[in-house]
Design an enzyme around this catalytic site. Structure first.
Site, PDB file in Angstrom:
ATOM      1  N   ASN A  91     -28.595  -4.436  25.219  1.00 58.29           N
ATOM      2  CA  ASN A  91     -27.364  -5.067  25.184  1.00 58.29           C
ATOM      3  C   ASN A  91     -27.245  -5.806  23.887  1.00 58.29           C
ATOM      4  O   ASN A  91     -28.374  -5.909  23.058  1.00 58.29           O
ATOM      5  CB  ASN A  91     -26.901  -6.044  26.120  1.00 58.29           C
ATOM      6  N   PHE A 110     -24.856 -18.573  32.361  1.00 63.59           N
ATOM      7  CA  PHE A 110     -24.016 -18.069  31.809  1.00 63.59           C
ATOM      8  C   PHE A 110     -23.132 -16.854  32.377  1.00 63.59           C
ATOM      9  O   PHE A 110     -23.684 -16.040  32.872  1.00 63.59           O
ATOM     10  CB  PHE A 110     -24.339 -17.530  30.030  1.00 63.59           C
ATOM     11  N   LYS A 119     -19.786 -16.483  40.749  1.00 67.09           N
ATOM     12  CA  LYS A 119     -21.505 -16.594  40.294  1.00 67.09           C
ATOM     13  C   LYS A 119     -21.773 -18.010  40.686  1.00 67.09           C
ATOM     14  O   LYS A 119     -23.019 -18.097  40.890  1.00 67.09           O
ATOM     15  CB  LYS A 119     -21.306 -15.924  39.060  1.00 67.09           C
TER      16      LYS A 119
END
Length: 403
Positions: free
Chosen positions: A218, A332, A346
């Site tokens: 990524n 994050f 989350k």
């Protein structure tokens, strides 16, 4: 608190002592000016041997101050009083053994040392000298003594080839490192509010290899994790930084552990978990990996049209299961579109204490950028929006939110 809309310009004195490393300070003065920080420069008499008042005056857009000014009755008030009251921060770079000794014993025989004693702001010290000089018992004693005063913040000297052709310790911190520390001190006003805290940080993007040259990855560069480590270090914390391959080096004073894959990161994070007070998972960890790995490079004709994938262990979920109640776990959530709803989900699903929701579809923020923007959310329902700012500022706002 998030940044104010119209922050007041910060004022920094750069004090230059007589050392060959003084030539590097021109870059620092220029960087400070370009960043909107007002700079005034003091030169010791020895510094004149290496750099001219005209040079620093041109770069700072202010008069350069010397001992000649100190002894001239041309000011309405004593110049060392004026300068001491003006400054938000004093930076002494390069710091010589001579000036270090004067500061350690409170001596004031020139403009620089008088200005330090006539001020109350933080003082950042960046020593530079020959290895044998730096390692003298008396110099190290003075260094340790000055750092017992909470006003003074010391940068570690690096090792390398010195101007005397010696290879060893005593090399001044690079201007970019000094600039980051200046930014931190202007934010915290010298507070060491993370002293005694041990912080475990992950950074960068994991790589899941198909063969020795191809991987699933990524765009994460690890800059946010680096900024978190820098900010915590400047606030007095002990940091362990677990990072993936990056173009940057970890700051001096940080325990850095390099990893590549999610499996490697998971193992190190679990090994280090018990020793941490705060755990921050800023790394962008892969969700999947190639199901099989080839130890030799696959010919292009042998690459599968449909690549079989296997799931990667959710590291932060594993950390959440094992963390103690007094430990703080921060995650994050890099999102596109609506960043709040998935971040809240989350936060709850993985039983985190704090989550940082940041957009990756906004210009000049997110992966690879020098800047970021985010919303901080915690399990008690607090929610703070941080508009676009540098990643170092973002890191400091997170610690402000945490503390």
């Amino acid at each position: 608190m998030p940044p104010s809309i119209n922050p007041q310009p910060k004022k920094v004195i750069i004090a230059i002592c007589g050392g060959i490393a003084s030539y590097k300070i021109c870059e620092l003065i220029s960087t400070l000016f370009k960043s909107g920080i007002e700079v005034k420069v003091i030169l010791t008499n020895s510094a004149h041997k290496f750099i001219t008042p005209l040079t620093v005056a041109t770069l700072s857009r202010h008069q350069a101050y010397t001992d000649n000014d100190f002894w001239q009755p041309i000011y309405d008030r004593p110049i060392h009083i004026e300068l001491g009251e003006w400054a938000d921060l004093i930076v002494i770079a390069p710091l010589t053994a001579n000036t270090l000794a004067k500061l350690a014993y409170g001596m004031a025989d020139n403009l620089l040392t008088n200005t330090v004693l006539a001020s109350t702001c933080s003082v950042l010290l960046a020593p530079a000298m020959n290895t044998d000089m730096w390692e003298q018992v008396i110099v190290q004693r003075n260094w340790q003594q000055i750092l017992t005063d909470k006003r003074y913040h010391g940068m570690q000297s690096g090792s390398g080839l010195l101007a005397c052709d010696r290879i060893g310790a005593g090399r001044m911190a690079e201007p970019a490192e000094i600039f980051v520390y200046i930014q931190s001190l202007l934010h915290t006003q010298g507070k060491r509010d993370l002293s005694g805290k041990r912080i475990l940080i992950s950074a960068g993007g994991t790589r899941e290899y198909l063969d020795p040259v191809r991987f699933i990855g990524n765009p994460s560069t690890g800059k946010m994790g680096l900024a978190l480590a820098q900010a915590a270090l400047h606030r007095g914390a002990e940091i362990t930084l677990v990072h993936c391959p990056a173009s940057w080096n970890a700051p001096l004073g940080v325990k850095a552990i390099s990893v590549v894959s999610a499996v490697e990161m998971q193992q190190v994070m679990l090994d280090q978990l018990a020793n941490a007070d705060i755990i921050i998972m800023s790394a962008a960890v892969a969700d999947v990996k190639p199901k099989t790995y080839s130890a030799e490079k696959l010919p292009k004709r042998s690459l599968p049209e449909n690549l079989p994938l296997a799931p990667v262990t959710d590291i932060i979920a594993e950390l959440s299961k094992l963390k103690r109640p007094q430990q703080l776990l921060i995650g994050f959530a890099a999102q596109t579109g609506d960043i709040i709803k998935p971040a809240k989900e989350k936060l709850q699903r993985k039983k985190l204490d704090i989550i940082i929701a940041n957009p990756i579809d906004k210009s000049d923020s997110g992966f690879g950028s020098e800047n970021n923007q985010a919303v901080f959310l915690d399990k008690s329902g607090r929610e703070t929006e941080i508009p676009i700012c540098s990643k170092l500022e973002m890191a400091h706002y997170l610690y402000d939110f945490t503390i």
